[in-house]
Design an enzyme around this catalytic site. Structure first.
Site, PDB file in Angstrom:
ATOM      1  CG  HIS A 144       4.967  11.770 -26.573  1.00 14.35           C
ATOM      2  ND1 HIS A 144       3.611  11.957 -26.742  1.00 14.35           N
ATOM      3  CD2 HIS A 144       5.351  12.664 -25.634  1.00 14.35           C
ATOM      4  CE1 HIS A 144       3.188  12.907 -25.928  1.00 14.35           C
ATOM      5  NE2 HIS A 144       4.223  13.359 -25.242  1.00 14.35           N
ATOM      6  CE  LYS A 180      -0.111  13.104 -15.325  1.00 16.22           C
ATOM      7  NZ  LYS A 180      -1.092  13.128 -16.430  1.00 16.22           N
ATOM      8  CD  GLU A 208      -3.951  15.071 -15.737  1.00 22.36           C
ATOM      9  OE1 GLU A 208      -4.142  13.903 -15.400  1.00 22.36           O
ATOM     10  OE2 GLU A 208      -3.136  15.399 -16.613  1.00 22.36           O
ATOM     11  CE  LYS A 239       4.664  17.484 -15.424  1.00 22.93           C
ATOM     12  NZ  LYS A 239       4.831  16.129 -15.910  1.00 22.93           N
ATOM     13  CG  HIS A 282       0.638  16.700 -25.227  1.00 22.11           C
ATOM     14  ND1 HIS A 282       1.523  17.752 -25.314  1.00 22.11           N
ATOM     15  CD2 HIS A 282       1.351  15.664 -24.722  1.00 22.11           C
ATOM     16  CE1 HIS A 282       2.695  17.363 -24.868  1.00 22.11           C
ATOM     17  NE2 HIS A 282       2.622  16.100 -24.502  1.00 22.11           N
ATOM     18  CG  HIS A 317      -2.013  12.225 -27.061  1.00 24.58           C
ATOM     19  ND1 HIS A 317      -2.552  12.973 -26.036  1.00 24.58           N
ATOM     20  CD2 HIS A 317      -0.796  11.812 -26.631  1.00 24.58           C
ATOM     21  CE1 HIS A 317      -1.693  12.996 -25.020  1.00 24.58           C
ATOM     22  NE2 HIS A 317      -0.620  12.309 -25.358  1.00 24.58           N
ATOM     23  NE  ARG A 338      -0.279  16.890 -13.678  1.00 24.57           N
ATOM     24  CZ  ARG A 338       0.378  16.166 -12.769  1.00 24.57           C
ATOM     25  NH1 ARG A 338       0.075  16.258 -11.506  1.00 24.57           N
ATOM     26  NH2 ARG A 338       1.323  15.339 -13.142  1.00 24.57           N
ATOM     27  CG  ASN A 343      -2.809  17.534 -21.799  1.00 25.38           C
ATOM     28  OD1 ASN A 343      -1.817  16.816 -21.736  1.00 25.38           O
ATOM     29  ND2 ASN A 343      -3.923  17.274 -21.156  1.00 25.38           N
ATOM     30  CD  GLU A 353       6.482  16.641 -23.680  1.00 22.62           C
ATOM     31  OE1 GLU A 353       5.737  17.592 -23.355  1.00 22.62           O
ATOM     32  OE2 GLU A 353       6.046  15.568 -24.153  1.00 22.62           O
ATOM     33  NE  ARG A 392      -3.859  -2.170   2.163  1.00 23.88           N
ATOM     34  CZ  ARG A 392      -3.544  -3.318   2.776  1.00 23.88           C
ATOM     35  NH1 ARG A 392      -2.429  -3.406   3.486  1.00 23.88           N
ATOM     36  NH2 ARG A 392      -4.341  -4.337   2.674  1.00 23.88           N
TER      37      ARG A 392
HETATM   38  N1  LIG Z   1       4.455  10.429 -15.375  1.00 23.92           N
HETATM   39  C1  LIG Z   1       4.406  11.437 -16.222  1.00 23.92           C
HETATM   40  O1  LIG Z   1       3.908  12.515 -15.913  1.00 23.92           O
HETATM   41  C2  LIG Z   1       4.990  11.253 -17.599  1.00 23.92           C
HETATM   42  C3  LIG Z   1       5.215  12.371 -18.415  1.00 23.92           C
HETATM   43  C4  LIG Z   1       5.817  12.185 -19.648  1.00 23.92           C
HETATM   44  C5  LIG Z   1       6.166  10.918 -20.072  1.00 23.92           C
HETATM   45  N2  LIG Z   1       5.903   9.852 -19.258  1.00 23.92           N
HETATM   46  C6  LIG Z   1       6.279   8.487 -19.682  1.00 23.92           C
HETATM   47  O2  LIG Z   1       7.673   8.446 -19.922  1.00 23.92           O
HETATM   48  C7  LIG Z   1       7.947   7.448 -20.891  1.00 23.92           C
HETATM   49  C8  LIG Z   1       8.925   8.012 -21.893  1.00 23.92           C
HETATM   50  O3  LIG Z   1      10.104   8.352 -21.214  1.00 23.92           O
HETATM   51  P1  LIG Z   1      11.535   8.211 -21.915  1.00 23.92           P
HETATM   52  O4  LIG Z   1      11.504   8.923 -23.203  1.00 23.92           O
HETATM   53  O5  LIG Z   1      12.556   8.566 -20.922  1.00 23.92           O
HETATM   54  O6  LIG Z   1      11.592   6.645 -22.277  1.00 23.92           O
HETATM   55  P2  LIG Z   1      12.492   5.466 -21.725  1.00 23.92           P
HETATM   56  O7  LIG Z   1      12.439   5.369 -20.251  1.00 23.92           O
HETATM   57  O8  LIG Z   1      12.118   4.249 -22.489  1.00 23.92           O
HETATM   58  O9  LIG Z   1      13.964   5.920 -22.129  1.00 23.92           O
HETATM   59  C9  LIG Z   1      14.306   6.032 -23.498  1.00 23.92           C
HETATM   60  C10 LIG Z   1      15.516   5.135 -23.837  1.00 23.92           C
HETATM   61  O10 LIG Z   1      16.689   5.731 -23.292  1.00 23.92           O
HETATM   62  C11 LIG Z   1      17.375   4.787 -22.457  1.00 23.92           C
HETATM   63  N3  LIG Z   1      18.047   5.595 -21.445  1.00 23.92           N
HETATM   64  C12 LIG Z   1      17.493   6.306 -20.433  1.00 23.92           C
HETATM   65  N4  LIG Z   1      18.437   7.024 -19.806  1.00 23.92           N
HETATM   66  C13 LIG Z   1      19.607   6.766 -20.426  1.00 23.92           C
HETATM   67  C14 LIG Z   1      20.939   7.243 -20.265  1.00 23.92           C
HETATM   68  N5  LIG Z   1      21.257   8.167 -19.347  1.00 23.92           N
HETATM   69  N6  LIG Z   1      21.896   6.760 -21.087  1.00 23.92           N
HETATM   70  C15 LIG Z   1      21.587   5.860 -22.062  1.00 23.92           C
HETATM   71  N7  LIG Z   1      20.353   5.405 -22.288  1.00 23.92           N
HETATM   72  C16 LIG Z   1      19.371   5.860 -21.469  1.00 23.92           C
HETATM   73  C17 LIG Z   1      16.303   3.834 -21.998  1.00 23.92           C
HETATM   74  O11 LIG Z   1      16.844   2.593 -21.632  1.00 23.92           O
HETATM   75  C18 LIG Z   1      15.438   3.749 -23.244  1.00 23.92           C
HETATM   76  O12 LIG Z   1      15.997   2.855 -24.155  1.00 23.92           O
HETATM   77  C19 LIG Z   1       6.613   7.033 -21.497  1.00 23.92           C
HETATM   78  O13 LIG Z   1       6.248   5.777 -20.996  1.00 23.92           O
HETATM   79  C20 LIG Z   1       5.647   8.096 -20.996  1.00 23.92           C
HETATM   80  O14 LIG Z   1       4.339   7.604 -20.812  1.00 23.92           O
HETATM   81  C21 LIG Z   1       5.337  10.002 -18.046  1.00 23.92           C
HETATM   82 ZN   LIG Z   2       4.176  14.865 -23.794  1.00 22.81          ZN
END
Ligand SMILES: NC(=O)c1ccc[n+]([C@@H]2O[C@H](COP(=O)([O-])OP(=O)(O)OC[C@H]3O[C@@H](n4cnc5c(N)ncnc54)[C@H](O)[C@@H]3O)[C@@H](O)[C@H]2O)c1
Ligand SMILES: [Zn+2]
Length: 349
Positions: A253, A134, A226, A216, A237, A241, A230, A234, A176, A112
């Site tokens: 993305h 999030k 949200e 942010k 976005h 999307h 918030r 978007n 972003e 939990r």
């Molecule tokens: N929670 C939120 O508010 C929020 C907001 C935006 C995006 N997201 C989520 O984030 C995700 C996208 O994030 P992302 O683009 O970081 O993707 P990711 O975590 O898949 O990272 C992208 C790639 O880079 C690699 N990587 C990460 N750091 C590295 C480093 N320092 N050196 C070498 N390789 C590295 C990872 O292994 C992966 O292959 C999506 O799932 C999205 O839904 C969440």
């Molecule tokens: Zn985005």
């Protein structure tokens, strides 16, 4: 080095911040920790683990968006159980946005809720995913469908981890950053314009990331769960999307956000006071950052239909976030179909 704790927890940004993870944990009252990491950043995770007395145990997981699933979540729960994690144990998650969302959700729900410290290592995670509490995993029915709002104990971004991040992944975060710059206003926008023509190695990453975190965090602080404000995050976005979906995710993305920002600007031109000069600056900045500003050949009716599907999920009305000026963005704008179509048409040729 450390952002204002407007969200109630510290967001530390800096070079060598990885070496301070254990000290930050201790300051927050945690001596025992386990480290979970994306296998691609194991060497960075080792540095975070090393600071804890006797070194914190480290478990790595092969991630990627296609593994942001309930199955991987199950494997993470198993690791937490095996490591005898309890509410007095800090779970440190190291990796990109996938790692943060997945490990954060695991921590939010294991027993939990156990404390979580987020160590983002991608630009997307540093400027976006790690900020705002999030967490989620994807379901077969859609992205981020199972998740929770759960604040971390702290966020620690070591900008030197970006040195191993491929340029294409850096670019994923730039869309972003442009969005945040439009939300924040002239100074932030001009700063990004200035650095856009310089190679990434020269960028003052700590300063730029801190600024993005502030933008942010300020929006999130007004609306943590949200319900309203918030939505401003978007910007671009609703279009993005739909572009992503209709391209069958051939458009990433980050690229979709870039095209979406241009589309939102075109729509804003036909709707309100968004100046032509500012729209030109946005498009020029996206191009200077080598981000796409259109996706030729994408089916316009398909994009419009995809936006309507999105709208059905959100209480029936298609509402947009649009800029009125740099630093002045509004949400909840209902646009005529022709304005939306016009923007989509221009961004698909
Ligand atoms: N929670 C939120 O508010 C929020 C907001 C935006 C995006 N997201 C989520 O984030 C995700 C996208 O994030 P992302 O683009 O970081 O993707 P990711 O975590 O898949 O990272 C992208 C790639 O880079 C690699 N990587 C990460 N750091 C590295 C480093 N320092 N050196 C070498 N390789 C590295 C990872 O292994 C992966 O292959 C999506 O799932 C999205 O839904 C969440
Ligand atoms: Zn985005």
């Amino acid at each position: 080095m450390s952002g204002e704790p407007v969200l109630g927890y510290p967001i530390v940004v800096g070079a060598k911040a990885l070496d301070r993870v254990a000290a930050i944990a201790r300051e927050r009252g945690y001596r025992r920790a386990v480290v979970l990491a994306d296998a691609n950043v194991e060497s960075h995770a080792r540095r975070a683990a090393a600071g804890f007395g006797g070194e914190a145990p480290l478990r790595t997981f092969v991630l990627g968006e296609e593994r942001k699933t309930l199955a991987t979540l199950g494997a993470v729960y198993d690791a937490l159980a095996e490591l005898e994690v309890d509410r007095g144990t800090l779970v440190v998650g190291v990796g990109g946005g996938v790692a943060g969302d997945l490990f954060g959700f695991a921590a939010a729900t294991f027993m939990r809720g156990v404390p979580f410290l987020n160590v983002p290592t991608s630009l997307v995670a540093m400027v976006d995913a790690a900020i705002g509490g999030k967490t989620a995993v994807d379901l077969p029915a859609g992205k981020n469908l199972a998740g929770a709002f759960a604040d971390p104990v702290a966020v620690v971004s070591d900008v030197r981890t970006l040195e191993t991040l491929p340029p294409a992944q850096i670019r994923e975060g730039l869309g972003e950053m442009v969005k945040h710059a439009v939300l924040d206003g002239e100074e932030t926008f001009a700063q990004l314009e200035h650095w856009a023509s310089e190679p990434f190695e020269r960028w003052p990453w700590a300063e730029l990331i801190e600024r993005n975190v502030r933008v942010k965090a300020a929006v999130v602080a007004r609306d943590r769960l949200e319900h309203g404000d918030r939505e401003l995050l978007n910007l671009g976005h609703t279009f993005a999307h739909a572009f992503e979906r209709v391209s069958h995710y051939a458009l990433s993305h980050g690229s979709a956000v870039a095209v979406g920002l241009r589309a939102a600007g075109i729509a804003a031109r036909s709707w309100g006071p968004w100046p032509e000069g500012d729209q030109r600056r946005v498009v020029a900045l996206l191009r200077a950052l080598e981000l796409p500003t259109s996706y030729p050949g994408l089916d316009v009716d398909g994009v419009l239909a995809a936006m309507r599907v999105d709208k059905k999920r959100r209480e029936g009305r298609l509402r947009f976030v649009l800029p009125r000026a740099l630093g002045d963005v509004v949400s909840g704008v209902e646009l005529d179909d022709a304005m939306v179509r016009g923007a989509v048409e221009r961004c698909t040729r």
